[in-house]
Design a protein around this motif. Structure first.
Motif, PDB file in Angstrom:
ATOM      1  N   LEU A  47       0.799  -1.230   0.000  1.00  0.00           N
ATOM      2  CA  LEU A  47       0.000   0.000   0.000  1.00  0.00           C
ATOM      3  C   LEU A  47       0.832   1.281   0.000  1.00  0.00           C
ATOM      4  CD1 LEU A  47      -2.863  -0.947   2.492  1.00  0.00           C
ATOM      5  CD2 LEU A  47      -3.064  -0.593   0.021  1.00  0.00           C
ATOM      6  N   ASP A  48       2.119   1.160   0.201  1.00  0.00           N
ATOM      7  CA  ASP A  48       2.990   2.337   0.246  1.00  0.00           C
ATOM      8  C   ASP A  48       3.057   2.970  -1.150  1.00  0.00           C
ATOM      9  OD1 ASP A  48       5.080   4.195   0.445  1.00  0.00           O
ATOM     10  OD2 ASP A  48       6.132   2.972   1.927  1.00  0.00           O
ATOM     11  N   PRO A  49       2.650   4.242  -1.282  1.00  0.00           N
ATOM     12  CA  PRO A  49       2.669   4.889  -2.610  1.00  0.00           C
ATOM     13  C   PRO A  49       4.042   4.839  -3.284  1.00  0.00           C
ATOM     14  CG  PRO A  49       1.513   6.255  -1.027  1.00  0.00           C
ATOM     15  CD  PRO A  49       2.145   5.144  -0.243  1.00  0.00           C
ATOM     16  N   LYS A  50       5.118   4.799  -2.488  1.00  0.00           N
ATOM     17  CA  LYS A  50       6.467   4.793  -3.070  1.00  0.00           C
ATOM     18  C   LYS A  50       6.778   3.473  -3.768  1.00  0.00           C
ATOM     19  CE  LYS A  50       8.075   5.911   0.930  1.00  0.00           C
ATOM     20  NZ  LYS A  50       8.965   6.196   2.084  1.00  0.00           N
ATOM     21  N   THR A  51       6.081   2.394  -3.406  1.00  0.00           N
ATOM     22  CA  THR A  51       6.368   1.087  -3.996  1.00  0.00           C
ATOM     23  C   THR A  51       5.465   0.761  -5.176  1.00  0.00           C
ATOM     24  OG1 THR A  51       4.845  -0.160  -2.600  1.00  0.00           O
ATOM     25  CG2 THR A  51       7.058   0.253  -1.727  1.00  0.00           C
ATOM     26  N   ARG A  52       4.488   1.601  -5.429  1.00  0.00           N
ATOM     27  CA  ARG A  52       3.506   1.272  -6.464  1.00  0.00           C
ATOM     28  C   ARG A  52       3.999   1.577  -7.869  1.00  0.00           C
ATOM     29  NH1 ARG A  52      -2.128   3.538  -3.923  1.00  0.00           N
ATOM     30  NH2 ARG A  52      -1.763   2.805  -1.811  1.00  0.00           N
ATOM     31  N   ARG A  53       5.134   2.220  -7.960  1.00  0.00           N
ATOM     32  CA  ARG A  53       5.626   2.582  -9.296  1.00  0.00           C
ATOM     33  C   ARG A  53       6.395   1.406  -9.869  1.00  0.00           C
ATOM     34  NH1 ARG A  53       7.409   7.200  -6.098  1.00  0.00           N
ATOM     35  NH2 ARG A  53       5.680   8.661  -5.933  1.00  0.00           N
ATOM     36  N   ASN A  54       7.663   1.591 -10.171  1.00  0.00           N
ATOM     37  CA  ASN A  54       8.412   0.556 -10.864  1.00  0.00           C
ATOM     38  C   ASN A  54       8.933  -0.545  -9.951  1.00  0.00           C
ATOM     39  OD1 ASN A  54       8.046   1.922 -13.281  1.00  0.00           O
ATOM     40  ND2 ASN A  54       9.819   3.207 -12.938  1.00  0.00           N
ATOM     41  N   ILE A  55       9.110  -0.262  -8.655  1.00  0.00           N
ATOM     42  CA  ILE A  55       9.699  -1.284  -7.786  1.00  0.00           C
ATOM     43  C   ILE A  55       8.643  -2.220  -7.193  1.00  0.00           C
ATOM     44  CG2 ILE A  55      11.669   0.159  -7.166  1.00  0.00           C
ATOM     45  CD1 ILE A  55      10.292   0.637  -4.445  1.00  0.00           C
ATOM     46  N   PHE A  56       7.396  -2.053  -7.604  1.00  0.00           N
ATOM     47  CA  PHE A  56       6.317  -2.914  -7.142  1.00  0.00           C
ATOM     48  C   PHE A  56       6.554  -4.318  -7.695  1.00  0.00           C
ATOM     49  CE2 PHE A  56       1.416  -3.180  -6.774  1.00  0.00           C
ATOM     50  CZ  PHE A  56       1.521  -3.553  -5.446  1.00  0.00           C
TER      51      PHE A  56
END
Length: 301
Positions: free
Chosen positions: A192-201
């Motif tokens: 759920l962390d917005p920082k992980t939802r981009r490319n490192i998800f």
């Protein structure tokens, strides 16, 4: 009839979302999808088949089947004939598969057109799974078991960032021996962390629609893990390879849908709703009902 219903549902949701500003990438043209987002399309030019791989949806077994069909991988000089003889590391080794993201190197400026031609003329298939159950399965296989790669890349980070654990052992074996493992709540906090939802998800928890692009690719067959026995038989017959290979049965128990309440109940209701929102398109596109554990949004009188 089931296949028609699954395909029609995807068409309806894609059409409904085409004017939505909430998911701008969902219905973008195929040409606008970056090559690195097409790495899960595995091509068998021998039998004219394309499989889109989604982690934690019998992926190892289907990738083993694809290796046998392509004949690209050999053991003692002879092609493999039984998927059960192919280990998970071999099945998942990218160098053993022809995937769309390799096309620019192979075909240069013709790469994208080659992809579209094959998608049009080959039999395409994918398998999906209840999104919340898939998350449980990803957590169980990568963090409850001692997987060194995931401990180094994710486990340490989960415990430090979301568990405030600072002094961690160097190896996963040492960590597990000391009783140090990420919790499911920490895993969900990462998701759920917005920082992980981009490319490192990580792909094991990335939304299924982001891996296989069902609004851009018209699949000939959409299987579900919940009905994999009959679905696997049907798709192998559709591809006319059922006399060559069979999908092996799983050797370990699948994560059960009935476990959803037990796993998610300790997570606050608001966080469960956030999680559903994150995977809402997967639920809608692939026909999975909204979990009871999410509940309804509270309305203000």
């Amino acid at each position: 009839m089931e296949q028609r219903a699954r395909k029609q549902r995807i068409m309806d949701v894609c059409s409904e979302m085409s004017s939505s500003k909430e998911f701008p990438k969902l219905t973008r043209p195929f040409d606008q999808i970056p090559n690195d987002e097409l790495s899960d399309f595995i091509v068998d030019d021998v039998h004219r088949i394309i499989y889109c791989h989604i982690p934690k949806v019998a992926g190892t077994r289907w990738m083993s089947v694809m290796l046998i069909l392509t004949g690209l991988l050999k053991s003692s000089g002879k092609p493999y004939t039984d998927p059960r003889h192919i280990s998970s590391p071999i099945a998942h080794n990218p160098s053993n598969h022809l995937t769309f993201d390799k096309f620019p190197q192979l075909y240069g400026s013709h790469a994208r057109q080659m992809m579209k031609d094959k998608l049009k003329n080959y039999t395409t298939f994918m398998f999906v799974r209840d999104p919340f159950v898939r998350l449980i399965s990803a957590f169980r296989s990568k963090f409850i078991r001692p997987v060194e790669l995931f401990y180094q890349n994710y486990g340490k980070m989960l415990m430090r960032t979301y568990g405030n654990v600072s002094d961690l052992p160097d190896t996963v074996e040492e960590a597990h021996a000391a009783g140090l493992k990420p919790t499911f709540q920490q895993f969900i906090a990462y998701v759920l962390d917005p920082k992980t939802r981009r490319n490192i998800f990580d792909k094991h928890c990335r939304q299924m629609y982001r891996l296989c692009h069902p609004c851009q690719v018209k699949y000939d067959f959409i299987g579900q893990l919940e009905t994999i026995g009959t679905d696997a038989e049907q798709v192998l017959k559709l591809m006319k390879v059922d006399h060559l290979v069979q999908l092996p049965r799983a050797y370990t128990n699948f994560t059960e849908a009935s476990w959803v309440r037990d796993w998610y109940e300790p997570i606050p209701t608001e966080r469960r709703r956030e999680l559903y929102k994150l995977y809402e398109l997967d639920f809608k596109l692939f026909g999975y009902p909204k979990p009871d554990i999410v509940g309804d949004e509270e309305t203000t009188p």
